[in-house]
Design a protein around this motif. Structure first.
Motif, PDB file in Angstrom:
ATOM      1  N   LEU A  59       0.663  -1.207  -0.050  1.00  0.00           N
ATOM      2  CA  LEU A  59       0.379  -0.039  -0.264  1.00  0.00           C
ATOM      3  C   LEU A  59       1.185   0.982   0.219  1.00  0.00           C
ATOM      4  O   LEU A  59       0.593   1.951  -0.670  1.00  0.00           O
ATOM      5  CB  LEU A  59      -0.931  -0.274   0.909  1.00  0.00           C
ATOM      6  CG  LEU A  59      -1.490  -1.162   1.116  1.00  0.00           C
ATOM      7  CD1 LEU A  59      -2.820  -1.404   2.562  1.00  0.00           C
ATOM      8  CD2 LEU A  59      -3.076  -0.649  -0.429  1.00  0.00           C
ATOM      9  N   ALA A  60       2.151   0.957   0.851  1.00  0.00           N
ATOM     10  CA  ALA A  60       3.120   2.303   0.898  1.00  0.00           C
ATOM     11  C   ALA A  60       3.471   2.858  -1.115  1.00  0.00           C
ATOM     12  O   ALA A  60       3.557   3.960  -1.188  1.00  0.00           O
ATOM     13  CB  ALA A  60       3.923   2.165   1.889  1.00  0.00           C
ATOM     14  N   ILE A  61       4.124   1.512  -0.934  1.00  0.00           N
ATOM     15  CA  ILE A  61       4.292   1.655  -2.669  1.00  0.00           C
ATOM     16  C   ILE A  61       3.313   2.630  -3.808  1.00  0.00           C
ATOM     17  O   ILE A  61       3.332   2.790  -4.440  1.00  0.00           O
ATOM     18  CB  ILE A  61       4.965   0.781  -2.969  1.00  0.00           C
ATOM     19  CG1 ILE A  61       6.162  -0.117  -2.404  1.00  0.00           C
ATOM     20  CG2 ILE A  61       5.437   0.759  -4.969  1.00  0.00           C
ATOM     21  CD1 ILE A  61       7.476   0.970  -2.533  1.00  0.00           C
ATOM     22  N   ALA A  62       1.851   1.811  -3.613  1.00  0.00           N
ATOM     23  CA  ALA A  62       0.717   1.913  -4.206  1.00  0.00           C
ATOM     24  C   ALA A  62       0.739   3.645  -4.067  1.00  0.00           C
ATOM     25  O   ALA A  62      -0.028   4.529  -5.179  1.00  0.00           O
ATOM     26  CB  ALA A  62      -0.153   1.315  -3.787  1.00  0.00           C
ATOM     27  N   ALA A  63       0.890   4.345  -3.067  1.00  0.00           N
ATOM     28  CA  ALA A  63       0.314   6.086  -2.733  1.00  0.00           C
ATOM     29  C   ALA A  63       1.408   6.858  -2.870  1.00  0.00           C
ATOM     30  O   ALA A  63       0.987   7.215  -3.468  1.00  0.00           O
ATOM     31  CB  ALA A  63       0.970   5.829  -0.584  1.00  0.00           C
ATOM     32  N   VAL A  64       2.429   5.996  -3.401  1.00  0.00           N
ATOM     33  CA  VAL A  64       4.293   6.677  -4.016  1.00  0.00           C
ATOM     34  C   VAL A  64       2.855   6.468  -5.674  1.00  0.00           C
ATOM     35  O   VAL A  64       3.106   7.369  -6.963  1.00  0.00           O
ATOM     36  CB  VAL A  64       5.324   6.268  -4.033  1.00  0.00           C
ATOM     37  CG1 VAL A  64       6.440   6.894  -5.221  1.00  0.00           C
ATOM     38  CG2 VAL A  64       5.029   6.116  -2.275  1.00  0.00           C
ATOM     39  N   VAL A  65       3.597   5.494  -6.389  1.00  0.00           N
ATOM     40  CA  VAL A  65       3.431   4.916  -7.980  1.00  0.00           C
ATOM     41  C   VAL A  65       1.602   4.880  -8.168  1.00  0.00           C
ATOM     42  O   VAL A  65       2.224   5.760  -9.546  1.00  0.00           O
ATOM     43  CB  VAL A  65       3.644   3.238  -7.796  1.00  0.00           C
ATOM     44  CG1 VAL A  65       3.062   3.424  -9.593  1.00  0.00           C
ATOM     45  CG2 VAL A  65       4.550   3.412  -7.842  1.00  0.00           C
ATOM     46  N   PHE A  66       0.772   4.980  -7.332  1.00  0.00           N
ATOM     47  CA  PHE A  66      -0.452   5.279  -8.543  1.00  0.00           C
ATOM     48  C   PHE A  66      -1.386   6.521  -8.763  1.00  0.00           C
ATOM     49  O   PHE A  66      -1.462   6.640  -9.924  1.00  0.00           O
ATOM     50  CB  PHE A  66      -1.399   4.744  -7.920  1.00  0.00           C
ATOM     51  CG  PHE A  66      -1.518   3.219  -7.178  1.00  0.00           C
ATOM     52  CD1 PHE A  66      -1.027   2.336  -7.893  1.00  0.00           C
ATOM     53  CD2 PHE A  66      -2.694   2.494  -7.028  1.00  0.00           C
ATOM     54  CE1 PHE A  66      -0.458   1.204  -8.055  1.00  0.00           C
ATOM     55  CE2 PHE A  66      -3.065   1.286  -6.744  1.00  0.00           C
ATOM     56  CZ  PHE A  66      -2.198   0.967  -7.735  1.00  0.00           C
ATOM     57  N   PRO A  67      -1.088   7.573  -7.856  1.00  0.00           N
ATOM     58  CA  PRO A  67      -0.698   9.121  -9.080  1.00  0.00           C
ATOM     59  C   PRO A  67      -0.244   9.572 -10.187  1.00  0.00           C
ATOM     60  O   PRO A  67      -1.055   9.313 -10.831  1.00  0.00           O
ATOM     61  CB  PRO A  67      -0.685  10.005  -7.825  1.00  0.00           C
ATOM     62  CG  PRO A  67      -0.810   9.365  -6.752  1.00  0.00           C
ATOM     63  CD  PRO A  67       0.003   7.702  -6.858  1.00  0.00           C
ATOM     64  N   PRO A  68       0.819   9.313 -10.811  1.00  0.00           N
ATOM     65  CA  PRO A  68       1.738   9.108 -11.714  1.00  0.00           C
ATOM     66  C   PRO A  68       1.315   7.984 -13.049  1.00  0.00           C
ATOM     67  O   PRO A  68       1.111   8.833 -13.675  1.00  0.00           O
ATOM     68  CB  PRO A  68       3.548   8.739 -11.759  1.00  0.00           C
ATOM     69  CG  PRO A  68       2.924   8.433  -9.974  1.00  0.00           C
ATOM     70  CD  PRO A  68       2.645   8.893  -9.160  1.00  0.00           C
ATOM     71  N   PHE A  69       0.907   6.936 -11.619  1.00  0.00           N
ATOM     72  CA  PHE A  69       0.383   6.075 -13.430  1.00  0.00           C
ATOM     73  C   PHE A  69      -1.003   6.639 -13.638  1.00  0.00           C
ATOM     74  O   PHE A  69      -1.422   6.280 -14.791  1.00  0.00           O
ATOM     75  CB  PHE A  69      -0.523   4.875 -12.515  1.00  0.00           C
ATOM     76  CG  PHE A  69      -0.920   3.968 -13.098  1.00  0.00           C
ATOM     77  CD1 PHE A  69      -0.240   3.149 -13.692  1.00  0.00           C
ATOM     78  CD2 PHE A  69      -2.211   3.385 -12.986  1.00  0.00           C
ATOM     79  CE1 PHE A  69      -1.041   1.927 -15.349  1.00  0.00           C
ATOM     80  CE2 PHE A  69      -2.984   2.236 -13.924  1.00  0.00           C
ATOM     81  CZ  PHE A  69      -2.018   2.208 -14.057  1.00  0.00           C
ATOM     82  N   TRP A  70      -2.130   6.532 -12.636  1.00  0.00           N
ATOM     83  CA  TRP A  70      -3.177   7.750 -13.246  1.00  0.00           C
ATOM     84  C   TRP A  70      -3.000   8.810 -13.925  1.00  0.00           C
ATOM     85  O   TRP A  70      -3.275   8.815 -15.245  1.00  0.00           O
ATOM     86  CB  TRP A  70      -3.814   8.291 -12.192  1.00  0.00           C
ATOM     87  CG  TRP A  70      -5.636   8.735 -12.637  1.00  0.00           C
ATOM     88  CD1 TRP A  70      -6.222   9.282 -13.261  1.00  0.00           C
ATOM     89  CD2 TRP A  70      -6.353   9.048 -11.928  1.00  0.00           C
ATOM     90  NE1 TRP A  70      -7.268   9.683 -12.675  1.00  0.00           N
ATOM     91  CE2 TRP A  70      -7.591   9.619 -11.917  1.00  0.00           C
ATOM     92  CE3 TRP A  70      -6.305   9.461 -10.091  1.00  0.00           C
ATOM     93  CZ2 TRP A  70      -8.809   9.740 -10.652  1.00  0.00           C
ATOM     94  CZ3 TRP A  70      -7.297   9.582  -9.180  1.00  0.00           C
ATOM     95  CH2 TRP A  70      -8.772   9.757  -9.989  1.00  0.00           C
ATOM     96  N   VAL A  71      -1.915   9.598 -14.195  1.00  0.00           N
ATOM     97  CA  VAL A  71      -1.616  10.882 -15.351  1.00  0.00           C
ATOM     98  C   VAL A  71      -1.409  10.081 -16.260  1.00  0.00           C
ATOM     99  O   VAL A  71      -2.040   9.788 -17.854  1.00  0.00           O
ATOM    100  CB  VAL A  71      -0.627  11.763 -14.651  1.00  0.00           C
ATOM    101  CG1 VAL A  71      -0.027  12.110 -15.362  1.00  0.00           C
ATOM    102  CG2 VAL A  71      -1.173  11.665 -13.760  1.00  0.00           C
ATOM    103  N   ALA A  72      -0.216   8.524 -16.061  1.00  0.00           N
ATOM    104  CA  ALA A  72      -0.495   8.018 -17.180  1.00  0.00           C
ATOM    105  C   ALA A  72      -1.239   7.375 -18.517  1.00  0.00           C
ATOM    106  O   ALA A  72      -1.115   7.103 -19.269  1.00  0.00           O
ATOM    107  CB  ALA A  72       1.455   7.415 -17.357  1.00  0.00           C
TER     108      ALA A  72
END
Length: 233
Positions: free
Chosen positions: A90-103
């Motif tokens: 979940l900690a990794i998701a909190a970092v990765v998911f916002p830029p993934f959404w943009v991509a």
């Protein structure tokens, strides 16, 4: 270690990937994912756990808090391990998911505006994504293949405090090509990039618990965005 020790694990990976690809086309669509997942788990058990017990589970990162060890399950240890691995994911998701959404918006260029999809529909996929897709794939690719390749090619590059090497890259290439084989479209090659992160997590956590949880979260988040933008699943 023999000079060409990498040949056997890669050959096994290619044959296994070909086998599960054939299953994905040959089994009725409603049961194809389950058949592929069971095949990955069966091959992993045969290669990593059948004759090795605790040593195999530990070596290949498959212990899962003691769940796959031959000793009686310690439910307290299992619960603590599950919470720790999920928390890391979940900690990794909190970092990765916002830029993934943009991509995601850039890549798919949705026409419709974002309208949050009902979470109830997504919740029905949680166990399936983890048990049928993420756990079997992580057990084979990160548990068996990456472990064997890193024993051949010692990781020497430190990335965010964790040593990585050619084994991570080669595993991710095989992982991506396997996804293209089951659905022949260049977009499927994009799984190479999350695979790098799954592999980094496997080494960092010394097991597949966190990468399997994060893998499932990635699939669920992508599905949620697709539904929310009216793109289907």
């Amino acid at each position: 270690m023999p000079e060409r020790a990498w040949v056997r694990p890669i050959a096994i990976a290619v044959l296994t990937t070909a086998f599960v690809t054939a299953l994905s086309y040959g089994v009725p669509a409603d049961h194809a994912a389950s058949a592929v997942g069971l095949a990955f788990l069966g091959v992993t058990y045969f290669l990593c756990l059948r004759d090795t017990g605790v040593d195999g589970a530990t070596r290949y990162g498959l212990s899962l808090g003691g769940l796959l060890d031959p000793e009686p399950i310690d439910w307290g240890k299992l619960s603590r391990s599950a919470a720790s691995e999920l928390g890391f994911a979940l900690a990794i998701a909190a970092v990765v998911f916002p830029p993934f959404w943009v991509a995601f918006r850039y890549w798919w260029s949705p026409v419709l505006p974002f309208r949050p999809a009902p979470l109830a529909a997504l919740s029905q996929d949680v166990l399936g994504q983890w048990l049928v897709i993420a756990l079997p794939e992580e057990a084979f690719y990160r548990g068996y293949l990456q472990t064997r390749l890193e024993e051949v090619w010692t990781p020497r590059l430190r990335v965010f405090g964790t040593l990585v090497g050619p084994g991570l890259l080669v595993t991710s290439v095989v992982f991506a090509l396997g996804h293209v084989a089951t659905e022949f479209h260049p977009n499927r090659l994009s799984v190479f990039f999350p695979s790098l992160l799954f592999g980094w997590m496997r080494t960092r956590r010394r097991g597949i618990g966190a990468p399997a949880a994060f893998h499932a979260l990635c699939n669920l988040f992508a599905s949620y965005l697709a539904r929310s933008y009216g793109l289907g699943v």
